[in-house]
Design an enzyme around this catalytic site. Structure first.
Site, PDB file in Angstrom:
ATOM      1  N   TRP A 152       0.859  -1.188  -0.007  1.00 33.06           N
ATOM      2  CA  TRP A 152      -0.157   0.065  -0.062  1.00 33.06           C
ATOM      3  C   TRP A 152       0.906   1.163  -0.033  1.00 33.06           C
ATOM      4  O   TRP A 152       0.553   2.290  -0.753  1.00 33.06           O
ATOM      5  CB  TRP A 152      -1.002  -0.063   1.154  1.00 33.06           C
ATOM      6  CG  TRP A 152      -2.232  -1.246   0.965  1.00 33.06           C
ATOM      7  CD1 TRP A 152      -2.424  -2.279   1.655  1.00 33.06           C
ATOM      8  CD2 TRP A 152      -3.136  -0.941  -0.259  1.00 33.06           C
ATOM      9  NE1 TRP A 152      -3.432  -2.821   1.089  1.00 33.06           N
ATOM     10  CE2 TRP A 152      -3.777  -2.448   0.039  1.00 33.06           C
ATOM     11  CE3 TRP A 152      -3.416  -0.222  -1.224  1.00 33.06           C
ATOM     12  CZ2 TRP A 152      -5.014  -2.523  -0.841  1.00 33.06           C
ATOM     13  CZ3 TRP A 152      -4.288  -0.551  -2.096  1.00 33.06           C
ATOM     14  CH2 TRP A 152      -5.115  -1.803  -2.040  1.00 33.06           C
ATOM     15  N   ASP A 164      -1.602   6.792   6.266  1.00 37.41           N
ATOM     16  CA  ASP A 164      -2.634   5.961   5.606  1.00 37.41           C
ATOM     17  C   ASP A 164      -2.953   5.058   6.741  1.00 37.41           C
ATOM     18  O   ASP A 164      -2.182   4.146   6.937  1.00 37.41           O
ATOM     19  CB  ASP A 164      -2.379   5.038   4.442  1.00 37.41           C
ATOM     20  CG  ASP A 164      -3.316   4.325   3.874  1.00 37.41           C
ATOM     21  OD1 ASP A 164      -4.393   4.028   4.353  1.00 37.41           O
ATOM     22  OD2 ASP A 164      -2.961   3.605   2.697  1.00 37.41           O
ATOM     23  N   LYS A 173     -12.660  -1.304   5.617  1.00 37.32           N
ATOM     24  CA  LYS A 173     -11.957  -2.367   6.324  1.00 37.32           C
ATOM     25  C   LYS A 173     -12.533  -2.303   7.800  1.00 37.32           C
ATOM     26  O   LYS A 173     -12.967  -3.135   8.470  1.00 37.32           O
ATOM     27  CB  LYS A 173     -10.357  -1.830   6.308  1.00 37.32           C
ATOM     28  CG  LYS A 173      -9.959  -1.392   5.069  1.00 37.32           C
ATOM     29  CD  LYS A 173      -9.586  -2.690   4.313  1.00 37.32           C
ATOM     30  CE  LYS A 173      -9.286  -2.400   2.755  1.00 37.32           C
ATOM     31  NZ  LYS A 173      -8.048  -1.853   2.478  1.00 37.32           N
TER      32      LYS A 173
HETATM   33  C1  LIG Z   1      -7.359  -1.060   1.212  1.00 37.85           C
HETATM   34  C2  LIG Z   1      -6.415  -0.093   1.304  1.00 37.85           C
HETATM   35  C3  LIG Z   1      -6.187   0.766   0.643  1.00 37.85           C
HETATM   36  C4  LIG Z   1      -6.875   1.024  -0.629  1.00 37.85           C
HETATM   37  O1  LIG Z   1      -8.124   1.309  -0.385  1.00 37.85           O
HETATM   38  P1  LIG Z   1      -9.562   1.595  -1.655  1.00 37.85           P
HETATM   39  O2  LIG Z   1     -10.702   2.348  -0.670  1.00 37.85           O
HETATM   40  O3  LIG Z   1      -9.887   0.472  -2.266  1.00 37.85           O
HETATM   41  O4  LIG Z   1      -8.719   2.743  -2.344  1.00 37.85           O
HETATM   42  C5  LIG Z   1      -5.260   1.891   0.869  1.00 37.85           C
HETATM   43  N1  LIG Z   1      -4.162   1.631   1.865  1.00 37.85           N
HETATM   44  C6  LIG Z   1      -4.631   0.552   2.651  1.00 37.85           C
HETATM   45  C7  LIG Z   1      -3.562   0.414   3.838  1.00 37.85           C
HETATM   46  C8  LIG Z   1      -5.608  -0.396   2.544  1.00 37.85           C
HETATM   47  O5  LIG Z   1      -5.613  -1.329   3.374  1.00 37.85           O
END
Ligand SMILES: *Cc1c(COP(=O)(O)O)cnc(C)c1O
Length: 365
Positions: free
Chosen positions: A106, A177, A201
């Site tokens: 990521w 993030d 998530k």
């Molecule tokens: C799932 C995830 C993303 C991407 O998220 P989307 O909503 O599909 O764009 C980015 N960073 C992390 C850490 C993730 O777990």
């Protein structure tokens, strides 16, 4: 009704109580005669839902007053572009520059996307270790003139988590993030300039992206930034510059209330630690399962694990499914298994998983 223990990485399991409440309010939200999906986003009913969600999230995170919460769209990956568009020119419009720490897929994607917007410097990477650790801060090479430093504090695919942010110079604006662990434990928000997370998530349904920005960082967007992705504009319009993802905000709001009833993030951290400890102990005590991540960097939310004999993977997954333990197949990049054990996964689900793992090992090792 039949509910399984769903170990998916995202979209992921939600608290049954929340789903039941949403179901009971589906046709008629609290006497309004309409579902939340059918409400005007500017009407008093939805405004109440929206304001309550903002207030509850602020309370849960003990967020200082100088931070704005934005409800946006575009997901975590959207923010990979939106962050540099809003921040990379902060110090010098003629020299857009940012530092990135890469600890898994990521943050690697964030790094690659940001390159479109300026001079992006790799401050540290654990790629050569196979993304199984967090790099020691003494090895980070930070630029003097970077507008911000980006980190991914929980790598959902590799199962690597920063359990605390290393000490950094106060002038460093940290952008994190936190898509897969925001609200899993208390955080010291004041250490961050920006925090972002897709909701699907650990928080709610897909479609909502939570962005938390320290107010003094607003106002640096590149001229090409689309208005709906301009943090300052979105903030000025209280996340209502355009139609927000109303139903996803409502679901996240129900989850916030569920978290508060559960005792807030301190209580959640204890639960999450107990779940993770149970699963990692089972892996470490066996000669059949392995997790390659350095112990101190193991994620409490996403636990990849591998069978000693990969030819048994399909049998493992079939047997798990038959017991109501689903979505355990690992990410295609790594193979093996992955159990995501977010806030809404009860300890009973993790117990059922480890019981099954022990039994499977006994039959197949
Ligand atoms: C799932 C995830 C993303 C991407 O998220 P989307 O909503 O599909 O764009 C980015 N960073 C992390 C850490 C993730 O777990």
């Amino acid at each position: 009704m039949h509910r399984v223990f769903n170990f998916a990485a995202g979209p992921a399991t939600l608290p049954t109580e929340v789903l039941a409440q949403a179901a009971s309010e589906m046709l008629d939200w609290q006497g309004s005669g309409v579902s939340v999906m059918e409400m005007s986003h500017r009407g008093p009913e939805f405004m109440h839902i929206h304001q309550q969600a903002l207030a509850d999230l602020r309370t849960l995170l003990a967020l200082p007053d100088d931070y704005e919460i934005l409800f946006m769209q575009g997901g975590g990956r959207g923010q990979n572009a939106i962050v540099p568009m809003n921040l990379i020119s902060r110090l010098d419009p003629d020299r857009p520059r940012a530092d990135y720490v890469v600890t898994g897929t990521w943050s690697e994607q964030s790094f690659v996307e940001a390159k479109k917007y300026g001079d992006v410097h790799l401050a540290a990477s654990t790629q050569t270790d196979g993304f199984t650790t967090v790099p020691a801060v003494t090895e980070w090479s930070l630029s003097d003139d970077a507008a911000y430093l980006h980190v991914c504090t929980n790598e959902t695919i590799h199962g690597v988590e920063f359990h605390s942010l290393p000490a950094l110079d106060k002038r460093v604006v940290v952008v994190a993030d936190m898509s897969s662990h925001l609200l899993s434990r208390p955080i010291d928000s004041a250490r961050y300039g920006v925090i972002y997370a897709g909701a699907q998530k650990n928080i709610g349904s897909a479609g909502l992206t939570i962005v938390i920005v320290r107010r003094d960082l607003l106002g640096h967007a590149l001229p090409c930034t689309p208005s709906v992705f301009n943090w300052e504009l979105v903030s000025k319009h209280q996340s209502m510059l355009n139609t927000p993802p109303t139903y996803a905000i409502y679901i996240a709001g129900l989850v916030f209330q569920w978290l508060m009833r559960a005792g807030g993030l301190v209580a959640l951290e204890q639960r999450n630690r107990a779940k993770a400890a149970l699963l990692y102990r089972t892996i470490d005590d066996s000669h059949f399962y392995t997790n390659p991540v350095e112990v101190g960097a193991r994620s409490y939310m996403n636990v990849p694990f591998f069978l000693a004999d990969a030819s048994r993977n399909a049998a493992f997954l079939d047997g798990a499914k038959a017991r109501g333990l689903t979505q355990l197949k690992g990410h295609s990049l790594l193979g093996g298994m992955r159990a995501s054990i977010y806030n809404a996964m009860p300890i009973e689900g993790v117990q059922a998983l480890v019981d099954y793992m022990v039994e499977f090992e006994r039959h197949h090792a």
